[in-house]
Design a protein around this motif. Structure first.
Motif, mmCIF file in Angstrom:
data_model
loop_
_atom_site.group_PDB
_atom_site.id
_atom_site.type_symbol
_atom_site.label_atom_id
_atom_site.label_comp_id
_atom_site.label_asym_id
_atom_site.label_seq_id
_atom_site.Cartn_x
_atom_site.Cartn_y
_atom_site.Cartn_z
ATOM 1 N N VAL A 195 0.874 -1.188 -0.056
ATOM 2 C CA VAL A 195 0.006 -0.017 -0.034
ATOM 3 C C VAL A 195 0.974 1.120 0.052
ATOM 4 O O VAL A 195 1.766 1.246 0.876
ATOM 5 C CB VAL A 195 -1.107 -0.142 1.032
ATOM 6 C CG1 VAL A 195 -1.914 1.212 1.236
ATOM 7 C CG2 VAL A 195 -1.632 -1.279 1.216
ATOM 8 N N ILE A 196 0.827 2.066 -1.045
ATOM 9 C CA ILE A 196 1.430 3.475 -1.183
ATOM 10 C C ILE A 196 0.579 4.662 -0.946
ATOM 11 O O ILE A 196 1.248 5.735 -0.731
ATOM 12 C CB ILE A 196 2.203 3.215 -2.585
ATOM 13 C CG1 ILE A 196 1.242 3.313 -3.472
ATOM 14 C CG2 ILE A 196 3.324 2.127 -2.626
ATOM 15 C CD1 ILE A 196 1.943 3.626 -5.085
ATOM 16 N N ARG A 256 0.930 -0.759 -5.158
ATOM 17 C CA ARG A 256 1.951 -1.345 -6.067
ATOM 18 C C ARG A 256 2.111 -2.717 -6.016
ATOM 19 O O ARG A 256 2.593 -3.140 -4.903
ATOM 20 C CB ARG A 256 3.122 -0.374 -6.116
ATOM 21 C CG ARG A 256 4.154 -0.787 -7.044
ATOM 22 C CD ARG A 256 5.222 0.505 -7.207
ATOM 23 N NE ARG A 256 4.494 1.643 -7.679
ATOM 24 C CZ ARG A 256 4.997 3.086 -7.561
ATOM 25 N NH1 ARG A 256 6.087 3.406 -7.143
ATOM 26 N NH2 ARG A 256 4.291 3.972 -8.122
ATOM 27 N N PHE A 257 2.303 -3.532 -6.835
ATOM 28 C CA PHE A 257 2.462 -4.988 -6.889
ATOM 29 C C PHE A 257 3.990 -5.135 -6.807
ATOM 30 O O PHE A 257 4.709 -4.360 -7.421
ATOM 31 C CB PHE A 257 1.929 -5.780 -8.239
ATOM 32 C CG PHE A 257 0.469 -5.853 -8.073
ATOM 33 C CD1 PHE A 257 -0.230 -6.508 -7.180
ATOM 34 C CD2 PHE A 257 -0.382 -4.504 -9.063
ATOM 35 C CE1 PHE A 257 -1.578 -6.196 -7.130
ATOM 36 C CE2 PHE A 257 -1.705 -4.693 -8.997
ATOM 37 C CZ PHE A 257 -2.331 -5.549 -8.081
ATOM 38 N N VAL A 258 4.468 -6.058 -5.964
ATOM 39 C CA VAL A 258 5.637 -6.099 -5.651
ATOM 40 C C VAL A 258 6.199 -7.906 -5.666
ATOM 41 O O VAL A 258 5.133 -8.634 -5.680
ATOM 42 C CB VAL A 258 6.141 -5.765 -4.289
ATOM 43 C CG1 VAL A 258 5.858 -4.492 -3.970
ATOM 44 C CG2 VAL A 258 5.296 -6.575 -3.215
ATOM 45 N N GLY A 318 10.038 -7.468 -2.225
ATOM 46 C CA GLY A 318 9.359 -5.983 -2.117
ATOM 47 C C GLY A 318 9.476 -5.085 -3.449
ATOM 48 O O GLY A 318 9.290 -3.913 -3.173
ATOM 49 N N GLU A 319 10.241 -5.592 -4.272
ATOM 50 C CA GLU A 319 10.586 -4.909 -5.462
ATOM 51 C C GLU A 319 9.351 -4.568 -6.436
ATOM 52 O O GLU A 319 8.620 -5.587 -6.607
ATOM 53 C CB GLU A 319 11.754 -5.457 -6.200
ATOM 54 C CG GLU A 319 13.023 -5.389 -5.645
ATOM 55 C CD GLU A 319 13.740 -3.984 -5.195
ATOM 56 O OE1 GLU A 319 13.476 -3.223 -5.771
ATOM 57 O OE2 GLU A 319 13.908 -4.070 -3.943
ATOM 58 N N ASP A 320 8.946 -3.477 -6.882
ATOM 59 C CA ASP A 320 7.922 -2.951 -8.050
ATOM 60 C C ASP A 320 8.011 -4.089 -9.230
ATOM 61 O O ASP A 320 9.019 -3.973 -9.761
ATOM 62 C CB ASP A 320 8.065 -1.656 -8.210
ATOM 63 C CG ASP A 320 7.031 -1.093 -9.102
ATOM 64 O OD1 ASP A 320 6.072 -1.720 -9.268
ATOM 65 O OD2 ASP A 320 7.283 -0.126 -9.554
#
Length: 100
Positions: free
Chosen positions: A6-7, A28-30, A34-36
């Motif tokens: 959640v951003i 944003r999906f990771v 945890g990388e976009d």
């Protein structure tokens, strides 16, 4: 389902009537680190009370409307769980307690 972070939040005071009372989150999906991986963001209805910075599970498409009471809502994505931990084998990938 996909893992997302959640951003942010999205607020709109004029909504389609079935969306009244809904909270919208910017996610944003990771990947597992945890990388976009999404090359952008998505707006999802929050069904569980998630907050900014949390890792969540997001259902998309028709599955997002399988939540009780959401069958008639015009939504493509819904946050359906807040993630506590992600583990692969013996390796801990994510732990909520380590981030808060």
């Amino acid at each position: 389902m996909q893992i997302a972070k959640v951003i942010g939040t999205v607020v709109g005071n004029q909504k389609e009537p079935s969306l009244r009372g809904s909270k919208f989150l910017l996610v944003r999906f990771v990947d597992e680190n945890g990388e976009d991986i999404s090359n952008g963001y998505e707006v999802a209805i929050d069904a569980v009370g998630a907050g900014v910075g949390e890792w969540v599970l997001v259902s998309r498409g028709s599955a997002a409307r399988q939540i009780e009471g959401s069958e008639k809502r015009p939504s493509d994505a819904a946050v359906v769980a807040i993630i506590d931990t992600v583990s692969v084998g013996n390796r801990s990938i994510y732990s909520k307690k380590d981030h808060y």
